[in-house]
Motif scaffolding. Structure first.
Motif, PDB file in Angstrom:
ATOM      1  N   SER A 128       0.822  -1.208   0.000  1.00 40.51           N
ATOM      2  CA  SER A 128       0.000   0.000   0.000  1.00 40.51           C
ATOM      3  C   SER A 128       0.859   1.262   0.000  1.00 40.51           C
ATOM      4  O   SER A 128       0.339   2.369  -0.097  1.00 40.51           O
ATOM      5  N   ARG A 149      -2.378  -2.604   6.018  1.00 37.17           N
ATOM      6  CA  ARG A 149      -3.368  -2.598   7.097  1.00 37.17           C
ATOM      7  C   ARG A 149      -4.338  -1.431   7.003  1.00 37.17           C
ATOM      8  O   ARG A 149      -5.327  -1.379   7.720  1.00 37.17           O
ATOM      9  N   TYR A 164      16.557  -4.830  14.536  1.00 38.94           N
ATOM     10  CA  TYR A 164      16.228  -4.862  13.105  1.00 38.94           C
ATOM     11  C   TYR A 164      17.320  -5.612  12.336  1.00 38.94           C
ATOM     12  O   TYR A 164      17.025  -6.435  11.464  1.00 38.94           O
ATOM     13  N   THR A 174      11.142   6.519   2.211  1.00 39.41           N
ATOM     14  CA  THR A 174       9.739   6.074   2.149  1.00 39.41           C
ATOM     15  C   THR A 174       9.106   6.450   3.486  1.00 39.41           C
ATOM     16  O   THR A 174       9.681   7.213   4.255  1.00 39.41           O
TER      17      THR A 174
HETATM   18  P1  NDP Z   1       7.015   1.727   4.144  1.00 40.60           P
HETATM   19  O1  NDP Z   1       6.785   1.973   5.593  1.00 40.60           O
HETATM   20  O2  NDP Z   1       6.977   2.861   3.202  1.00 40.60           O
HETATM   21  O3  NDP Z   1       6.029   0.597   3.622  1.00 40.60           O
HETATM   22  C1  NDP Z   1       5.735  -0.540   4.376  1.00 40.60           C
HETATM   23  C2  NDP Z   1       4.516  -1.224   3.808  1.00 40.60           C
HETATM   24  O4  NDP Z   1       4.234  -2.382   4.585  1.00 40.60           O
HETATM   25  C3  NDP Z   1       3.277  -0.351   3.869  1.00 40.60           C
HETATM   26  O5  NDP Z   1       2.438  -0.677   2.794  1.00 40.60           O
HETATM   27  C4  NDP Z   1       2.662  -0.774   5.201  1.00 40.60           C
HETATM   28  O6  NDP Z   1       1.286  -0.445   5.245  1.00 40.60           O
HETATM   29  C5  NDP Z   1       2.922  -2.276   5.153  1.00 40.60           C
HETATM   30  N1  NDP Z   1       2.934  -2.950   6.453  1.00 40.60           N
HETATM   31  C6  NDP Z   1       3.596  -2.616   7.560  1.00 40.60           C
HETATM   32  N2  NDP Z   1       3.344  -3.485   8.548  1.00 40.60           N
HETATM   33  C7  NDP Z   1       2.471  -4.405   8.046  1.00 40.60           C
HETATM   34  C8  NDP Z   1       1.814  -5.552   8.569  1.00 40.60           C
HETATM   35  N3  NDP Z   1       1.999  -5.929   9.838  1.00 40.60           N
HETATM   36  N4  NDP Z   1       0.996  -6.248   7.774  1.00 40.60           N
HETATM   37  C9  NDP Z   1       0.794  -5.877   6.498  1.00 40.60           C
HETATM   38  N5  NDP Z   1       1.382  -4.801   5.943  1.00 40.60           N
HETATM   39  C10 NDP Z   1       2.211  -4.067   6.702  1.00 40.60           C
HETATM   40  O7  NDP Z   1       8.467   1.015   4.114  1.00 40.60           O
HETATM   41  P2  NDP Z   1       9.389   0.563   2.871  1.00 40.60           P
HETATM   42  O8  NDP Z   1       8.629   0.529   1.632  1.00 40.60           O
HETATM   43  O9  NDP Z   1      10.614   1.383   2.922  1.00 40.60           O
HETATM   44  O10 NDP Z   1       9.786  -0.894   3.378  1.00 40.60           O
HETATM   45  C11 NDP Z   1       9.518  -2.065   2.653  1.00 40.60           C
HETATM   46  C12 NDP Z   1      10.552  -3.113   3.035  1.00 40.60           C
HETATM   47  O11 NDP Z   1      11.849  -2.649   2.684  1.00 40.60           O
HETATM   48  C13 NDP Z   1      10.609  -3.447   4.535  1.00 40.60           C
HETATM   49  O12 NDP Z   1      10.758  -4.827   4.698  1.00 40.60           O
HETATM   50  C14 NDP Z   1      11.854  -2.706   5.004  1.00 40.60           C
HETATM   51  O13 NDP Z   1      12.413  -3.306   6.137  1.00 40.60           O
HETATM   52  C15 NDP Z   1      12.733  -2.825   3.777  1.00 40.60           C
HETATM   53  N6  NDP Z   1      13.818  -1.847   3.693  1.00 40.60           N
HETATM   54  C16 NDP Z   1      13.539  -0.499   3.654  1.00 40.60           C
HETATM   55  C17 NDP Z   1      14.569   0.419   3.594  1.00 40.60           C
HETATM   56  C18 NDP Z   1      14.313   1.886   3.589  1.00 40.60           C
HETATM   57  O14 NDP Z   1      15.249   2.653   3.882  1.00 40.60           O
HETATM   58  N7  NDP Z   1      13.138   2.357   3.257  1.00 40.60           N
HETATM   59  C19 NDP Z   1      15.989  -0.022   3.547  1.00 40.60           C
HETATM   60  C20 NDP Z   1      16.151  -1.445   3.571  1.00 40.60           C
HETATM   61  C21 NDP Z   1      15.108  -2.309   3.633  1.00 40.60           C
HETATM   62  P3  NDP Z   1       0.499  -0.265   6.645  1.00 40.60           P
HETATM   63  O15 NDP Z   1       1.464   0.370   7.611  1.00 40.60           O
HETATM   64  O16 NDP Z   1      -0.679   0.571   6.343  1.00 40.60           O
HETATM   65  O17 NDP Z   1       0.134  -1.655   7.054  1.00 40.60           O
END
Ligand code: NDP
Length: 276
Positions: free
Chosen positions: A35, A58, A178, A213
């Motif tokens: 999302s 969520r 983490y 993000t």
């Molecule tokens: P965002 O916070 O932008 O996106 C996270 C997404 O996951 C959202 O859609 C959120 O929606 C959803 N989400 C979070 N918790 C849950 C849950 N319990 N169940 C279902 N959906 C969930 O983060 P990123 O896009 O940056 O992160 C994506 C991945 O990349 C993660 O695994 C992160 O650890 C990894 N990552 C990110 C980095 C960064 O710097 N951005 C660097 C390295 C890795 P909602 O909260 O509404 O549920």
């Protein structure tokens, strides 16, 4: 004149290759946490390539908006499946997989992307609590969704990509829980790659460095992390941090036939920052 004529030819060749290898039409792709952020960029990529995508998160408002964006760019205007589900909850995961199969009849590609960070060090009195939360959200959720998805992926010679982090192998004093969780994601991936290879299923991770993000705000320290991101930008050999598109490009490779001999691999996408 040789120079003039070879350039367009090269472009045509590249385009043809990407049409052959990066055609995901009729593929069913489930992206957890799609999302927003990296997950949404990934969902839009697959939607653009003709896939049927499952949007998960969520927040139903964010899910609906993401689904609409995917439908707009889908060549056949496929409707994305909207799945409000918390990947840390077993019943939600069951419903996520069952509805996907119900709706689309199969599963070809699973992107385990949902996740978040958290601060925590050895002096933190709440360390164990944070550690448990990080493992639940970033590791157990992936194990749970993957376990439920495997029977379906066996039927399609499916592909799994787990989104890890450079922090899975680069220790960080402030992010220990983490780091521990993402490290587990890498090893989980390698172990199941050994087991699922003979079943025709490939499993890899993409390990990004920082990408701007909602991740930073979700970690609960957007302002501190803003300073960290600026520092990372200045010290990165390529003088920038990652973009969601950088990560999508890696996912695109690992889910396409171009990577058909690649499994159990962790693809680091970090501009070389790990060596700094
Ligand atoms: P965002 O916070 O932008 O996106 C996270 C997404 O996951 C959202 O859609 C959120 O929606 C959803 N989400 C979070 N918790 C849950 C849950 N319990 N169940 C279902 N959906 C969930 O983060 P990123 O896009 O940056 O992160 C994506 C991945 O990349 C993660 O695994 C992160 O650890 C990894 N990552 C990110 C980095 C960064 O710097 N951005 C660097 C390295 C890795 P909602 O909260 O509404 O549920």
């Amino acid at each position: 004149s040789g120079n003039h004529s070879s350039l367009p030819l090269m472009q045509v060749t590249t385009e043809k290759m990407s049409n052959r290898n990066r055609d995901f039409s009729e593929k069913v792709v489930l992206i957890t946490g799609s999302s927003g952020g990296i997950g949404l960029a990934t969902a839009k990529y697959f939607a653009r390539c003709g896939a049927k995508v499952v949007i998960n998160g969520r927040n139903p408002v964010a899910i609906a908006k993401a689904a609409e964006e995917c439908q707009c760019i889908s060549p056949k205007k496929y409707r994305a499946l909207q799945m409000k589900a918390d990947v840390t909850k077993e019943d939600d995961c069951k419903r996520l997989i069952a509805t996907t199969i119900d709706q689309f009849g199969k599963l070809d590609i699973l992107i385990n992307n949902a996740g978040a960070g958290a601060f925590g060090s050895i002096y933190d009195p709440k360390l164990l609590e944070t550690l448990e939360h990080m493992i639940n959200l970033n590791v157990k959720s992936i194990a749970m969704v993957t376990q439920m998805a495997v029977p379906h992926l066996e039927k399609t010679n499916g592909v799994i990509v787990n989104i890890s982090s450079t922090l899975s192998f680069k220790p960080n004093v402030h992010f220990m829980p983490y780091c521990v969780a993402k490290s587990a994601v890498d090893m989980f991936t390698k172990c199941i790659a050994m087991e699922l290879g003979p079943k025709g299923i490939r499993v890899n991770t993409v390990n990004p460095t920082a990408v701007r993000t909602n991740f930073q705000a979700a970690t609960g320290a957007g302002e501190i992390l803003d300073g960290v991101l600026k520092h990372l930008e200045q010290t990165n050999p390529l003088r920038r941090i990652g973009t969601t598109e950088d990560i999508v490009n890696a996912i695109a490779y690992l889910t396409s036939s171009e990577s058909s001999f690649v499994t159990g691999h962790s693809l680091v996408v970090d501009g070389g920052s790990v060596y700094v």
